[in-house]
Design a protein around this motif. Sequence first.
Motif, short mmCIF file in Angstrom:
data_model
loop_
_atom_site.label_atom_id
_atom_site.label_comp_id
_atom_site.label_asym_id
_atom_site.label_seq_id
_atom_site.Cartn_x
_atom_site.Cartn_y
_atom_site.Cartn_z
N VAL A 1 0.85 -1.19 0.00
CA VAL A 1 0.00 0.00 0.00
C VAL A 1 0.88 1.23 0.00
CG1 VAL A 1 -1.82 1.25 1.20
CG2 VAL A 1 -1.78 -1.26 1.26
N GLN A 2 0.61 2.14 -0.96
CA GLN A 2 1.37 3.38 -1.06
C GLN A 2 0.40 4.56 -1.13
OE1 GLN A 2 3.95 3.13 -4.47
NE2 GLN A 2 5.09 1.36 -3.68
N ASP A 3 0.38 5.36 -0.07
CA ASP A 3 -0.51 6.54 0.00
C ASP A 3 -1.97 6.16 -0.25
OD1 ASP A 3 1.71 8.19 0.43
OD2 ASP A 3 2.06 8.39 -1.72
N VAL B 1 -6.79 -3.96 6.18
CA VAL B 1 -6.28 -2.85 5.37
C VAL B 1 -7.46 -2.24 4.62
CG1 VAL B 1 -4.72 -2.14 3.52
CG2 VAL B 1 -4.04 -3.96 5.10
N PRO B 2 -7.82 -0.99 4.88
CA PRO B 2 -8.96 -0.37 4.19
C PRO B 2 -8.79 -0.46 2.66
CG PRO B 2 -8.25 1.01 6.00
CD PRO B 2 -7.22 -0.07 5.88
N THR C 1 -3.94 0.10 -8.33
CA THR C 1 -5.39 0.05 -8.18
C THR C 1 -5.82 0.77 -6.90
OG1 THR C 1 -7.31 -1.43 -8.03
CG2 THR C 1 -5.27 -2.18 -7.00
N LYS C 2 -7.07 1.20 -6.90
CA LYS C 2 -7.60 1.86 -5.71
C LYS C 2 -8.11 0.85 -4.68
CE LYS C 2 -9.10 5.76 -8.58
NZ LYS C 2 -10.28 6.50 -9.11
N ALA C 3 -8.62 -0.29 -5.16
CA ALA C 3 -9.16 -1.31 -4.26
C ALA C 3 -8.78 -2.69 -4.78
CB ALA C 3 -10.67 -1.18 -4.14
#
Length: 552
Positions: free
Chosen positions: A314-316, A515-516, A331-333
């Motif tokens: 996860v990055q930012d 992890v959201p 990807t966002k999700a």
Amino acid sequence: MAAKKPIILAVDDDPQVLAAIDRDLRSEFRKDYRILRVNSGPGALETLRELKAKEETLALVLADQRMPDLEGVELLAQARELFPEAKRVLLTAYADTEAAIRAINAARLDYYLIKPWDPPEQLLYPTLHDLLDAWQVSHKPKYDGLRLIGFQWSPVSHELKDFLSGYMVGYQWLDYETNPEAKELVAAKGYLSTDLPLVICADGTVLPNPDKASLGNHIGLTRTELQEMYDVVVVGAGPSGLAAAVYGASEGLRTLIVERQTPGGQAGSSSRIENYLGFPTGLSGAELAHRAWSQATRLGAEFLAPQEVNKLCVQDGYKVLTLTDGTEINTKAVILTTGVSYRTLDVPGMDRLSGAGVYYGAARTEARSCDQQDVYIVGGGNSAGQAAMYLASYARKVFIVIRGASLAASMSAYLIEQIAQTPNIEILPHARVTEVCGGDHLEAVVLDNNGTTEKRDARALFVFIGAKPSTEWVADQVLCDPKGFLLTGRDLVTDSRYATSWKKDREPFLLETCVPGIFAAGDSRAGAMARVASAVGEGSMAIKFVHQYLDE
């Protein structure tokens, strides 16, 4: 791609005669046949060899008798060795009639024609039409799809068969050891038995000992052009992953699904699923997966297969997935639908014979090779029952080996009833396999049945014992329970062991991991129900939560 027309080959060293026969043949037969001409015996022989290597279809050869270097009779005799089915006609002068008649017996010619043949409508066409009609009656068109040549007991050949079947790619299997055509094809293509398994594609491309990625490229699976950013990436193309892809794409999300093997997961190997809503006569797992795959593609989902994700970070807030070839996907999700795999049977001989008579899962591609022989199944769940019913159509006897007293505790009632009504299926309760035996392939299994040890002949052993989640690669990022299943939703906040793992002010969504924006669905999720309908439902639900996450 339209099938190529069969070939008529004309051979004569006299340019005028060759031009005349070529003209007459084209006038009458070019609609249904390709006409080739060669001006020498050696040249014709080379052409025949090239046609053989290219797997062309030869219907008829007409050759002049009096040619330097190679007479017509000798050429036609060699043509028969290369193309046994093709009709062979000798062109001869009146003075050679007696020799031509003798050649019909000696060289097994089909006919001879005396030059000149004017008018062709009376002296040429009727004879050739009769010969070609006879050839058409006996001719069996060659298989023009993908062919796989290998050894029956090769684990690599087995993997490629399963791979092609998993994507419902039609292919012809040719066993190199028992099929003469296989040996001829390998030699004609310029390869050796050490190059097997050999894949011959419909376009003529030959792939010696290919890996699944290169084979996937040739059958149009792998995509190389990826978007800079996806809304959601689904990892795994089992029922839950395919459902997520269908709903994600249909609702306008930029959706990518990555699959390391074949679509359908464990459900994809099921020979018959009879309790899935809306299919009263049942359907195979492969059919269900293929329908879902096609549906998701039509709606706009992108697929990357066979490719494996081996890292997630996860990055930012954005998620970066890294493939085994080093490719990174942003990807966002993420929806993790990695499923489970069957646990290995830890007894002597298993590792050595895996893929050579010992198989994990249904291995439907090997069912026909079990014809009228004994096979054994270890396990008492639905997958084992479905496999037993499918194999019973081929095998002489199917034995289901279970540790308990009956199937009632682990198998659906409809399957138990079907098994009871199938005379060549036998349950072996209170039994276990303690060893598998054989040279280059499985030949026997050793059973412990209530303390009594017995060695039995066996053609194949199919193992369906328990399941372990395929989550090792992601366990450093998301929480798993002690058995490796992904923890989601309320489990993250109600269990004191994991309560500190969730950092956001809101509660995690029902299928959200610690992890959201990373969700889990299907068999690899802790607490999931091992049913196809449940997996499909979770994959669909996950898209709803992805929308809610993206709207934050």
